[in-house]
Design a protein around this motif. Structure first.
Motif, PDB file in Angstrom:
ATOM      1  N   ASP A 137       0.840  -1.196  -0.045  1.00 12.19           N
ATOM      2  CA  ASP A 137       0.011  -0.003  -0.146  1.00 12.19           C
ATOM      3  C   ASP A 137       0.863   1.324   0.027  1.00 12.19           C
ATOM      4  O   ASP A 137       1.911   1.154  -0.149  1.00 12.19           O
ATOM      5  N   ARG A 138       0.168   2.376   0.337  1.00 10.90           N
ATOM      6  CA  ARG A 138       0.988   3.632   0.107  1.00 10.90           C
ATOM      7  C   ARG A 138       2.053   3.722   1.246  1.00 10.90           C
ATOM      8  O   ARG A 138       2.971   4.470   1.032  1.00 10.90           O
ATOM      9  N   ASP A 139       1.796   2.991   2.203  1.00  6.69           N
ATOM     10  CA  ASP A 139       2.884   3.173   3.445  1.00  6.69           C
ATOM     11  C   ASP A 139       3.878   1.897   3.374  1.00  6.69           C
ATOM     12  O   ASP A 139       4.835   1.954   4.266  1.00  6.69           O
ATOM     13  N   GLY A 140       3.806   1.116   2.227  1.00  6.69           N
ATOM     14  CA  GLY A 140       4.755  -0.007   2.136  1.00  6.69           C
ATOM     15  C   GLY A 140       4.430  -0.939   2.827  1.00  6.69           C
ATOM     16  O   GLY A 140       5.070  -2.229   2.705  1.00  6.69           O
ATOM     17  N   ASN A 141       3.123  -1.106   3.294  1.00  6.92           N
ATOM     18  CA  ASN A 141       2.674  -2.473   4.143  1.00  6.92           C
ATOM     19  C   ASN A 141       2.369  -3.373   2.961  1.00  6.92           C
ATOM     20  O   ASN A 141       1.524  -2.967   2.073  1.00  6.92           O
ATOM     21  N   PRO A 142       2.566  -4.465   3.358  1.00  6.09           N
ATOM     22  CA  PRO A 142       1.817  -5.724   2.344  1.00  6.09           C
ATOM     23  C   PRO A 142       0.260  -5.584   2.411  1.00  6.09           C
ATOM     24  O   PRO A 142      -0.216  -5.458   3.420  1.00  6.09           O
ATOM     25  N   VAL A 143      -0.131  -5.594   1.082  1.00  7.88           N
ATOM     26  CA  VAL A 143      -1.806  -5.589   0.811  1.00  7.88           C
ATOM     27  C   VAL A 143      -2.239  -6.916   1.233  1.00  7.88           C
ATOM     28  O   VAL A 143      -1.312  -7.779   0.556  1.00  7.88           O
ATOM     29  N   LEU A 144      -2.932  -7.340   2.018  1.00  8.36           N
ATOM     30  CA  LEU A 144      -3.298  -8.687   2.502  1.00  8.36           C
ATOM     31  C   LEU A 144      -4.790  -9.089   1.722  1.00  8.36           C
ATOM     32  O   LEU A 144      -5.463  -8.358   1.510  1.00  8.36           O
ATOM     33  N   LYS A 193      13.127   1.679 -13.613  1.00 13.55           N
ATOM     34  CA  LYS A 193      12.624   2.956 -13.912  1.00 13.55           C
ATOM     35  C   LYS A 193      12.699   3.717 -15.205  1.00 13.55           C
ATOM     36  O   LYS A 193      11.389   4.003 -15.675  1.00 13.55           O
ATOM     37  N   ASP A 194      13.595   3.252 -16.176  1.00 15.21           N
ATOM     38  CA  ASP A 194      13.662   3.701 -17.446  1.00 15.21           C
ATOM     39  C   ASP A 194      12.556   3.279 -18.360  1.00 15.21           C
ATOM     40  O   ASP A 194      12.624   3.676 -19.622  1.00 15.21           O
ATOM     41  N   SER A 195      12.071   2.062 -17.859  1.00 14.92           N
ATOM     42  CA  SER A 195      10.966   1.250 -18.837  1.00 14.92           C
ATOM     43  C   SER A 195       9.809   2.036 -18.875  1.00 14.92           C
ATOM     44  O   SER A 195       8.757   1.596 -19.641  1.00 14.92           O
ATOM     45  N   ARG A 196       9.636   2.762 -17.752  1.00 15.61           N
ATOM     46  CA  ARG A 196       8.094   3.383 -17.634  1.00 15.61           C
ATOM     47  C   ARG A 196       7.955   4.734 -18.587  1.00 15.61           C
ATOM     48  O   ARG A 196       8.802   5.774 -18.266  1.00 15.61           O
ATOM     49  N   LYS A 197       7.569   4.490 -19.867  1.00  9.59           N
ATOM     50  CA  LYS A 197       7.632   5.478 -20.843  1.00  9.59           C
ATOM     51  C   LYS A 197       6.525   6.517 -20.482  1.00  9.59           C
ATOM     52  O   LYS A 197       6.601   7.701 -20.952  1.00  9.59           O
ATOM     53  N   SER A 198       5.332   6.104 -20.393  1.00  6.78           N
ATOM     54  CA  SER A 198       4.090   7.258 -20.140  1.00  6.78           C
ATOM     55  C   SER A 198       4.136   7.626 -18.923  1.00  6.78           C
ATOM     56  O   SER A 198       4.907   7.479 -18.034  1.00  6.78           O
ATOM     57  N   ARG A 199       3.572   8.981 -18.751  1.00  5.79           N
ATOM     58  CA  ARG A 199       3.416   9.688 -17.517  1.00  5.79           C
ATOM     59  C   ARG A 199       2.627   8.931 -16.497  1.00  5.79           C
ATOM     60  O   ARG A 199       3.039   8.859 -15.324  1.00  5.79           O
ATOM     61  N   THR A 200       1.653   8.161 -16.966  1.00  4.76           N
ATOM     62  CA  THR A 200       0.753   7.127 -15.884  1.00  4.76           C
ATOM     63  C   THR A 200       1.890   6.221 -15.288  1.00  4.76           C
ATOM     64  O   THR A 200       1.823   5.878 -14.156  1.00  4.76           O
ATOM     65  N   GLY A 201       2.763   5.599 -16.240  1.00  8.31           N
ATOM     66  CA  GLY A 201       3.545   4.679 -15.598  1.00  8.31           C
ATOM     67  C   GLY A 201       4.689   5.268 -14.665  1.00  8.31           C
ATOM     68  O   GLY A 201       4.821   4.500 -13.631  1.00  8.31           O
ATOM     69  N   ARG A 202       5.350   6.377 -14.963  1.00  8.94           N
ATOM     70  CA  ARG A 202       6.040   6.965 -14.141  1.00  8.94           C
ATOM     71  C   ARG A 202       5.400   7.323 -12.913  1.00  8.94           C
ATOM     72  O   ARG A 202       6.016   7.387 -11.771  1.00  8.94           O
ATOM     73  N   MET A 203       4.196   7.707 -12.677  1.00 16.33           N
ATOM     74  CA  MET A 203       3.487   8.142 -11.659  1.00 16.33           C
ATOM     75  C   MET A 203       3.277   6.763 -10.667  1.00 16.33           C
ATOM     76  O   MET A 203       3.585   6.785  -9.517  1.00 16.33           O
ATOM     77  N   ILE A 204       2.970   5.774 -11.365  1.00 14.77           N
ATOM     78  CA  ILE A 204       2.735   4.571 -10.598  1.00 14.77           C
ATOM     79  C   ILE A 204       4.074   4.103 -10.043  1.00 14.77           C
ATOM     80  O   ILE A 204       4.099   3.679  -8.735  1.00 14.77           O
ATOM     81  N   GLN A 253       6.687   5.840  -9.110  1.00 20.67           N
ATOM     82  CA  GLN A 253       7.025   6.788  -8.106  1.00 20.67           C
ATOM     83  C   GLN A 253       6.260   6.327  -6.661  1.00 20.67           C
ATOM     84  O   GLN A 253       6.357   6.430  -5.502  1.00 20.67           O
ATOM     85  N   GLU A 254       4.826   6.086  -6.803  1.00 21.97           N
ATOM     86  CA  GLU A 254       4.053   5.673  -5.723  1.00 21.97           C
ATOM     87  C   GLU A 254       4.443   4.253  -5.233  1.00 21.97           C
ATOM     88  O   GLU A 254       4.427   4.167  -4.073  1.00 21.97           O
ATOM     89  N   GLU A 255       4.932   3.442  -6.032  1.00 18.05           N
ATOM     90  CA  GLU A 255       5.368   2.083  -5.552  1.00 18.05           C
ATOM     91  C   GLU A 255       7.031   2.320  -4.977  1.00 18.05           C
ATOM     92  O   GLU A 255       6.599   1.698  -3.801  1.00 18.05           O
ATOM     93  N   GLU A 282       9.722   2.783   0.398  1.00 18.53           N
ATOM     94  CA  GLU A 282      10.664   3.744   1.354  1.00 18.53           C
ATOM     95  C   GLU A 282      10.188   3.770   2.627  1.00 18.53           C
ATOM     96  O   GLU A 282      10.898   3.622   3.724  1.00 18.53           O
ATOM     97  N   ARG A 283       8.789   4.050   2.673  1.00 16.32           N
ATOM     98  CA  ARG A 283       8.256   4.205   4.094  1.00 16.32           C
ATOM     99  C   ARG A 283       8.045   3.061   4.890  1.00 16.32           C
ATOM    100  O   ARG A 283       8.511   2.980   6.122  1.00 16.32           O
ATOM    101  N   ARG A 284       8.009   1.781   3.957  1.00 13.13           N
ATOM    102  CA  ARG A 284       8.027   0.521   4.768  1.00 13.13           C
ATOM    103  C   ARG A 284       9.462   0.153   5.422  1.00 13.13           C
ATOM    104  O   ARG A 284       9.751  -0.254   6.568  1.00 13.13           O
ATOM    105  N   ALA A 285      10.530   0.420   4.490  1.00 12.83           N
ATOM    106  CA  ALA A 285      11.899   0.274   5.060  1.00 12.83           C
ATOM    107  C   ALA A 285      12.241   1.180   6.275  1.00 12.83           C
ATOM    108  O   ALA A 285      12.967   0.504   7.106  1.00 12.83           O
ATOM    109  N   GLU A 286      11.831   2.481   6.186  1.00 11.23           N
ATOM    110  CA  GLU A 286      12.083   3.255   7.173  1.00 11.23           C
ATOM    111  C   GLU A 286      11.463   2.790   8.641  1.00 11.23           C
ATOM    112  O   GLU A 286      12.115   2.641   9.634  1.00 11.23           O
ATOM    113  N   ALA A 287      10.179   2.184   8.532  1.00 13.16           N
ATOM    114  CA  ALA A 287       9.541   1.474   9.738  1.00 13.16           C
ATOM    115  C   ALA A 287      10.279   0.410  10.134  1.00 13.16           C
ATOM    116  O   ALA A 287      10.259   0.199  11.399  1.00 13.16           O
ATOM    117  N   LEU A 288      10.756  -0.563   9.286  1.00 12.99           N
ATOM    118  CA  LEU A 288      11.455  -1.741   9.506  1.00 12.99           C
ATOM    119  C   LEU A 288      12.799  -1.595  10.091  1.00 12.99           C
ATOM    120  O   LEU A 288      13.170  -1.953  11.314  1.00 12.99           O
TER     121      LEU A 288
END
Length: 528
Positions: A275-282, A410-421, A423-425, A430-436
């Protein structure tokens, strides 16, 4: 009189259940176009469940075989161009083949719905230009479809909704209680089977033994189980022939038991969806907690390869325990008239024993049993219990691996939508790594406890294989010297005491050994 053209009808379908481009619809369109042209269909290349973006025409099972014998037909008819190719490179390759072999490429429905032909029998720059323009259009359409599907599935996965594909064993599809579509939830029947498998494995049974027991019980493998749940017949096609159903194997079990889906993780291409916080989606309620999953993985990683395991195909209680004093080699059980003996087999190893030993099996086994009972029979058996702590490192490593893969992608994401997705991932991981990284590690601890069973009772309730494993784990050795020639007195009274010597690991060492694993291992031997 003009010879009638011979046509090959080519049919392709990426998903067998797609009704809009069904084989029947394609076949009818091809037949009508052949009849309109006065051609006769001499064959059909039907490739179902075959993607045009992943395979070239030459790599498809049926079409590829036809293209390898071009003298058998004059033209190929497809319903539409996307049934033939979805990339410019594939179209160029097909065009070169058609030019070299003088073929006519026909599409029953071209742009606007009218038939289209690419006549490669003569040099025609116009045909080649049209061919490449249409191939470019097909490739762009394929990329657009792929992005739409990928984006839609990613959105469904991050919402915890079922996005299609293989259902992990232990779960099943249920109506989404929070809205449209489906979710996955634990399947009680599959969870019951999984719980039994995990219990048996942690109790010391080998994966092979557990798989054989499941097959003997008629337990369906994950693929067949899901087929039955969906109302289909179990089994499948292998080497062109249908078989009744698939079988459990050690490999199948390992794949199921090592999957993070057991913790309820939703997986995509083998990796957890976050999810957005890096936690595994169940998926839903997990079958195993993180601690239980890690314990299972630790156990699986310690399993000894089959080639190094103790033999299970013998009832010789003292195999590996009884030794020849002459050469130090094992004594092996063999038949003789009226009974069994343990004999030295140095010659089978290509060696010469200076004093080859042999002794009646019942004498030696009785002697060893008496020695074991006298030394440790009344002692309590022990086992080591591990209380596992918590270490965030395993999941942190998973997150690290996913981050590395994302950065490389990263470089394989050609479209703006792909790059946005993308970055979200990255942000979520990163947030999950920080919590761990901020989670403290707690140490595991072990304790040795008595099992409530004596060695004598353990010995009494096990067969020869179980007793052999106990002796091997205890470091027991029974050495036998060569008897005197003739041996008349020995045949009457038994072996001379000086011929036999028995040693055993210290009582303290025995208590430190995890002998409950011996019991589990020998129970598994009955299935192997």
């Amino acid at each position: 009189m003009t010879n009638q053209l011979r046509a090959l009808s080519a049919i392709r379908l990426s998903v067998r259940t797609d009704e809009t481009t069904s084989p029947g619809r394609q076949r009818a369109a091809n037949s009508n176009e052949a009849a309109r042209r006065g051609a006769v269909i001499v064959g059909e290349a039907e490739d179902l469940d075959v993607s045009a973006t992943k395979t070239t025409p030459f790599n498809r099972p049926e079409l590829g075989a036809w293209l390898a014998r071009p003298d058998d037909f004059d033209m190929i008819i497809w319903w539409r161009m996307d049934r033939a190719v979805r990339s410019m490179a594939d179209m160029a390759e097909l065009g070169r083949w058609a030019k070299e072999n003088g073929k006519l490429l026909v599409f029953a429905e071209g742009p606007g719905g009218a038939p289209l032909e690419l006549d490669m029998r003569t040099v025609s720059p116009v045909s080649e230009l049209i061919m490449m323009m249409l191939a470019f259009s097909a490739q762009m359409e394929a990329l657009a479809i792929q992005e739409r599907v990928t984006g839609a599935q990613a959105a469904l996965r991050t919402q915890g909704r079922y996005s299609g594909g293989l259902v992990p064993y232990g779960y099943g599809k249920v109506k989404n209680p929070d809205g449209e579509g489906f979710k996955l939830a634990p399947d009680p029947d599959a969870v019951k089977v999984l719980s039994g498998i995990i219990r048996d494995v942690l109790d010391g049974q080998s994966l092979t033994a557990v798989a054989m027991a499941l097959n003997e019980a008629g337990t369906l493998v994950p693929r067949d189980y899901q087929a039955v749940k969906a109302g289909r017949e179990p089994g499948g096609m292998r080497a062109g022939r249908r078989h009744d159903r698939f079988k459990w194997t050690a490999g199948t079990l390992s794949k199921v038991l090592r999957s993070p889906a057991l913790m309820g993780y939703r997986l995509h291409q083998g990796k957890p969806v976050r999810d957005r916080d890096g936690n595994p989606v169940l998926i839903g309620e997990p079958v195993l907690s993180r601690e239980e999953f890690d314990t299972l993985q630790d156990h699986l990683s310690t399993l000894t390869p089959q080639k190094n395991r103790t033999r299970k195909d013998t009832q010789a209680m003292l195999l590996g325990v009884a030794k020849c004093r002459g050469c130090g080699g094992n004594l092996y059980l063999s038949k003789r008239a009226g009974g069994m003996d343990y004999n030295c087999r140095a010659t089978a190893r290509g060696e010469r024993c200076p004093a080859s030993a042999g002794i009646r099996a019942d004498w030696l086994e009785a002697y060893v049993e008496a020695e074991v009972m006298a030394r440790i029979g009344d002692s309590q058996m022990t086992k080591v219990i591990t209380h596992k702590g918590y270490d965030p490192t395993p999941e942190l490593r998973e997150v690290e691996a996913e981050l590395r893969a994302l950065y490389a992608d990263k470089d394989s994401r050609k479209s703006r939508t792909g790059r946005m997705i993308w970055q979200e991932e990255v942000d979520a991981l990163e947030r999950r790594a920080e919590a761990l990284e901020a989670t403290p590690r707690t140490e595991a601890r072990t304790e040795t406890v008595e099992t409530g069973e004596t060695y004598a009772s353990f010995w009494a309730r096990h067969d020869a294989a179980g007793r052999r494993q106990l002796l091997l784990d205890a470091g027991a050795r029974a050495t036998v010297a060569k008897g005197r020639s003739g041996g008349g007195a020995e045949r009457l009274k038994g072996p001379a005491p000086e011929r036999l010597k028995f040693t055993l690991a210290s009582h303290e060492d025995l208590h430190a050994a995890r002998l409950e694993e011996v019991e589990a291992e020998e129970y598994a031997a009955s299935y192997e």
